[in-house]
Enzyme design. Structure first.
Site, PDB file in Angstrom:
ATOM      1  N   ASP A 164      -0.119  -6.768  -7.634  1.00 30.23           N
ATOM      2  CA  ASP A 164       0.104  -6.037  -6.376  1.00 30.23           C
ATOM      3  C   ASP A 164      -0.959  -6.418  -5.342  1.00 30.23           C
ATOM      4  O   ASP A 164      -1.546  -5.554  -4.690  1.00 30.23           O
ATOM      5  CB  ASP A 164       0.093  -4.531  -6.658  1.00 30.23           C
ATOM      6  CG  ASP A 164       0.786  -3.728  -5.562  1.00 30.23           C
ATOM      7  OD1 ASP A 164       1.522  -4.340  -4.741  1.00 30.23           O
ATOM      8  OD2 ASP A 164       0.586  -2.505  -5.510  1.00 30.23           O
TER       9      ASP A 164
ATOM     10  N   LYS B  67      -2.295  -7.414  -1.958  1.00 36.35           N
ATOM     11  CA  LYS B  67      -1.879  -7.288  -0.550  1.00 36.35           C
ATOM     12  C   LYS B  67      -3.054  -6.671   0.200  1.00 36.35           C
ATOM     13  O   LYS B  67      -3.949  -6.073  -0.440  1.00 36.35           O
ATOM     14  CB  LYS B  67      -0.616  -6.423  -0.418  1.00 36.35           C
ATOM     15  CG  LYS B  67      -0.741  -5.070  -1.074  1.00 36.35           C
ATOM     16  CD  LYS B  67       0.506  -4.240  -0.897  1.00 36.35           C
ATOM     17  CE  LYS B  67       0.373  -2.934  -1.659  1.00 36.35           C
ATOM     18  NZ  LYS B  67       1.399  -1.972  -1.430  1.00 36.35           N
TER      19      LYS B  67
ATOM     20  N   ASN C  22      -4.527  -3.240  -0.655  1.00 35.91           N
ATOM     21  CA  ASN C  22      -5.181  -3.032  -1.949  1.00 35.91           C
ATOM     22  C   ASN C  22      -6.507  -3.774  -2.066  1.00 35.91           C
ATOM     23  O   ASN C  22      -7.019  -3.988  -3.163  1.00 35.91           O
ATOM     24  CB  ASN C  22      -4.246  -3.458  -3.093  1.00 35.91           C
ATOM     25  CG  ASN C  22      -3.108  -2.471  -3.257  1.00 35.91           C
ATOM     26  OD1 ASN C  22      -3.208  -1.327  -2.807  1.00 35.91           O
ATOM     27  ND2 ASN C  22      -2.034  -2.903  -3.883  1.00 35.91           N
TER      28      ASN C  22
ATOM     29  N   ASP D 201      -7.121  -1.140  -6.706  1.00 32.23           N
ATOM     30  CA  ASP D 201      -5.770  -0.693  -7.020  1.00 32.23           C
ATOM     31  C   ASP D 201      -5.132  -1.489  -8.149  1.00 32.23           C
ATOM     32  O   ASP D 201      -4.235  -2.316  -7.922  1.00 32.23           O
ATOM     33  CB  ASP D 201      -4.895  -0.773  -5.757  1.00 32.23           C
ATOM     34  CG  ASP D 201      -4.145   0.528  -5.567  1.00 32.23           C
ATOM     35  OD1 ASP D 201      -3.769   1.118  -6.599  1.00 32.23           O
ATOM     36  OD2 ASP D 201      -3.950   0.954  -4.419  1.00 32.23           O
TER      37      ASP D 201
ATOM     38  N   THR E  72       4.973  -5.123  -3.929  1.00 29.91           N
ATOM     39  CA  THR E  72       5.498  -4.799  -2.618  1.00 29.91           C
ATOM     40  C   THR E  72       6.573  -5.814  -2.242  1.00 29.91           C
ATOM     41  O   THR E  72       6.437  -6.984  -2.552  1.00 29.91           O
ATOM     42  CB  THR E  72       4.349  -4.871  -1.597  1.00 29.91           C
ATOM     43  OG1 THR E  72       3.261  -4.146  -2.138  1.00 29.91           O
ATOM     44  CG2 THR E  72       4.734  -4.293  -0.267  1.00 29.91           C
TER      45      THR E  72
HETATM   46  N1  LIG Z   1     -14.250   2.763  -3.126  1.00 31.87           N
HETATM   47  C1  LIG Z   1     -13.828   3.104  -1.921  1.00 31.87           C
HETATM   48  N2  LIG Z   1     -14.629   2.960  -0.849  1.00 31.87           N
HETATM   49  C2  LIG Z   1     -14.191   3.313   0.382  1.00 31.87           C
HETATM   50  N3  LIG Z   1     -12.964   3.802   0.649  1.00 31.87           N
HETATM   51  C3  LIG Z   1     -12.118   3.963  -0.371  1.00 31.87           C
HETATM   52  C4  LIG Z   1     -12.505   3.631  -1.708  1.00 31.87           C
HETATM   53  N4  LIG Z   1     -11.469   3.884  -2.516  1.00 31.87           N
HETATM   54  C5  LIG Z   1     -10.478   4.347  -1.734  1.00 31.87           C
HETATM   55  N5  LIG Z   1     -10.858   4.408  -0.444  1.00 31.87           N
HETATM   56  C6  LIG Z   1     -10.022   4.876   0.685  1.00 31.87           C
HETATM   57  O1  LIG Z   1      -9.120   5.861   0.222  1.00 31.87           O
HETATM   58  C7  LIG Z   1      -7.767   5.430   0.392  1.00 31.87           C
HETATM   59  C8  LIG Z   1      -6.899   5.860  -0.780  1.00 31.87           C
HETATM   60  O2  LIG Z   1      -7.407   5.310  -1.979  1.00 31.87           O
HETATM   61  P1  LIG Z   1      -6.527   4.469  -2.993  1.00 31.87           P
HETATM   62  O3  LIG Z   1      -5.750   3.421  -2.245  1.00 31.87           O
HETATM   63  O4  LIG Z   1      -7.402   4.029  -4.079  1.00 31.87           O
HETATM   64  O5  LIG Z   1      -5.548   5.552  -3.523  1.00 31.87           O
HETATM   65  P2  LIG Z   1      -4.207   5.309  -4.286  1.00 31.87           P
HETATM   66  O6  LIG Z   1      -3.938   6.527  -5.083  1.00 31.87           O
HETATM   67  O7  LIG Z   1      -4.308   4.017  -5.010  1.00 31.87           O
HETATM   68  O8  LIG Z   1      -3.208   5.259  -3.107  1.00 31.87           O
HETATM   69  P3  LIG Z   1      -2.119   4.193  -2.780  1.00 31.87           P
HETATM   70  O9  LIG Z   1      -1.635   3.621  -4.058  1.00 31.87           O
HETATM   71  O10 LIG Z   1      -1.110   4.978  -2.026  1.00 31.87           O
HETATM   72  O11 LIG Z   1      -2.851   3.163  -1.929  1.00 31.87           O
HETATM   73  C9  LIG Z   1      -7.860   3.914   0.539  1.00 31.87           C
HETATM   74  O12 LIG Z   1      -6.808   3.445   1.291  1.00 31.87           O
HETATM   75  C10 LIG Z   1      -9.202   3.740   1.232  1.00 31.87           C
HETATM   76  O13 LIG Z   1      -9.064   3.887   2.631  1.00 31.87           O
END
Ligand SMILES: Nc1ncnc2c1ncn2[C@@H]1O[C@H](COP(=O)(O)OP(=O)(O)OP(=O)(O)O)[C@@H](O)[C@H]1O
Length: 294
Positions: A157, A159, A162, A175, A193
């Site tokens: 995945d 992109k 991520n 991710d 995606t």
């Molecule tokens: N380690 C990090 N440092 C800074 N920002 C982060 C970090 N981890 C996540 N974020 C922020 O939080 C948001 C959501 O986190 P993440 O993408 O890991 O969640 P998710 O559950 O995998 O959501 P999705 O699959 O919908 O993207 C990210 O898009 C990013 O903006």
């Protein structure tokens, strides 16, 4: 009301007994001072936090067990934790530790203060990266994915959404929700995606690590053009374009980058350039000495 504790008992025992974790953890939310919200995840929220003893700034991803169970994603979450806990590479977001209470799982991850690469791309002039930045970024992604493949992990995945950016401007592949351990077997699950799907996944054929090579080709195109190569109005059109590898390059895309993209976006998965080949490609190599902030 769902009984979350029972269903998670087995998963928790499996994770806690995993050799990656050595001894049992005593971490709790009390060890951290919660800071600002960084984003919203599928199963909860992400906050900046400071570990009280060391002062280390981290990101804490809170996942609600009830939501995971409701979406039947227990295995996916378990896999994400298990896989990410093993991967230690400068361009892969580090899972530092994890713990849980009755209702939540807390993932303590490296803080990437630059946020999402996707935002950097949309904020860049004309919505695309200059050549040197695209080349440096693609080297880092290729190196991270090469590391994953050497550890028998397919990301599946890749992109801009991520990938996160560190305070130094380096990329952090994140991710691993769709990633899989890929010992020697080939896989058939359709995921990823739409714009980044390789032909073999659309055709629901068996596939292997080279799905990630395809995605790196799509990613490089998006870095330089500002949108993925097969983007269309409808899903069927996108599929048709992917299957025919029907892409057009705007005139500003340099020859070296076109050559690299064409070597990655091959119908036939075994013809795709190796990741070592990506890192050593002449177009990538010429920019390797360019500084992060330029
Ligand atoms: N380690 C990090 N440092 C800074 N920002 C982060 C970090 N981890 C996540 N974020 C922020 O939080 C948001 C959501 O986190 P993440 O993408 O890991 O969640 P998710 O559950 O995998 O959501 P999705 O699959 O919908 O993207 C990210 O898009 C990013 O903006």
């Amino acid at each position: 009301m769902i009984d979350v504790s029972k269903e998670f008992e087995e998963l928790e025992t499996r994770i806690a007994n995993h050799k990656a974790y050595g001894k049992p953890y005593k971490w709790s939310p009390r060890d951290f001072e919660l800071g600002s919200a960084l984003g919203q995840g599928k199963f909860g929220h992400v906050h900046a936090a400071r570990e009280k003893k060391t002062g280390l700034i981290v990101a804490i991803k809170t996942l609600f067990k009830s939501q995971i169970i409701h979406s039947r994603c227990e295995q996916q979450v378990l896999r994400e934790i298990e896989i990410q806990s093993h991967l230690k590479h400068p361009n892969i977001l580090r899972l530092l530790t994890w713990f849980h209470d009755e209702r939540r799982i807390y993932l303590v991850v490296e803080y990437a203060s630059g946020g999402e690469l996707y935002r950097h791309l949309t904020n860049a002039p004309n919505g695309r990266f200059p050549e040197h930045k695209a080349a440096r970024y693609i080297y880092q992604v290729a190196d991270a994915v090469d590391y994953c493949h050497r550890h028998h992990v397919i990301h599946r995945d890749i992109k801009p959404e991520n990938i996160l950016v560190s305070y130094k401007g380096d990329l952090k592949l994140a991710d691993f929700g769709w990633s899989v351990h890929a010992p020697s077997e080939k896989r058939k699950t359709m995921c990823g995606t739409l714009d980044y799907l390789p032909p073999e996944m659309i055709k629901r054929q068996v596939y292997n690590v080279s799905v990630d090579h395809w995605c790196i080709g799509v990613l490089l195109y998006e870095f330089l053009v500002g949108k993925p190569p097969f983007e269309s109005d409808g899903q069927d059109q996108t599929y048709a374009k992917i299957l025919a590898v029907d892409m057009k390059f705007p005139s500003h895309v340099p020859d070296g980058a076109r050559d690299l993209i064409c070597k990655l976006l091959r119908q036939s998965s075994h013809e795709r350039l190796s990741l070592e080949g990506v890192k050593n490609h002449y177009w990538v190599k010429q920019f390797q000495k360019v500084k992060n902030d330029s």
